[in-house]
Motif scaffolding. Structure first.
Motif: not given
Length: 193
Positions: A110, A135, A147, A150, A157
């Motif tokens: 990521a 991702l 997630r 993010v 995400p």
């Protein structure tokens, strides 16, 4: 959450600063203190790996396997490296998979597609839309953790598939970075429908 960051350069600074603002405890590490601030702790690579419930790998790709080791076994490891030189991939096998095999960590690829200055934006929004962060990973629990990290940046995400698809993210980064170095607006390639 405690986040260890392997690296003390621009990505460590940008993401670490944003996660600190979101209430996470962050420790950066590197060969020098780099961008470490009072808000972020600083330690050795070994200390940052032990400290983090999640660990961000933010060193140059050629140093990734020198820094990350099997003390990361079972930990969530976020790989934002790009094995690129002069706009070309320098590895035949995705860095994310190589790091997973070498460390036993639960790796999620990521944060490798955007310039460091994008990660300094609070939040990164373009044309009224939050930045989407793809991702790639095989471990659902690790993906859930990433997630959340993010979302803490104000981003969305996106599920990019399993860790084997990290090769596509790395190739996309090589392609896009090559365009940016030519002064081209890479964002114009994929306009919304």
């Amino acid at each position: 959450m405690r986040i260890g960051i392997l690296g003390a350069g621009g990505m460590a600074d940008a993401l670490g600063t944003q996660w600190t603002r979101a209430g996470h405890e962050v420790m950066t590490s590197g060969r020098s203190s780099g961008f470490a601030t009072q808000a972020m702790g600083y330690g050795s690579f070994t200390q940052a790996m032990a400290y983090g419930e999640a660990v961000l790998l933010a060193v140059p790709a050629h140093a990734a396997l020198e820094v990350a080791d099997d003390s990361l076994r079972g930990k969530v490891l976020i790989d934002c490296t790009n094995p690129i030189r002069d706009g070309e991939l320098t590895a035949d096998h995705p860095m994310a998979e190589r790091v997973a095999a070498a460390t036993g960590a639960r790796v999620v690829k990521a944060f490798n597609l955007c310039h460091v200055d994008v990660w300094r934006m609070t939040p990164p929004v373009f044309g009224g839309r939050p930045l989407a962060v793809p991702l790639c990973g095989d471990d659902e629990e690790a993906l859930t953790v990433v997630r959340g990290l993010v979302a803490d940046l104000g981003c969305t995400p996106f599920d990019g598939g399993g860790l084997a698809r990290a090769a596509l993210l790395e190739a996309t980064a090589a392609f896009m970075i090559g365009l940016w170095f030519k002064g081209l607006d890479a964002q114009a390639i994929a306009p919304p429908l």
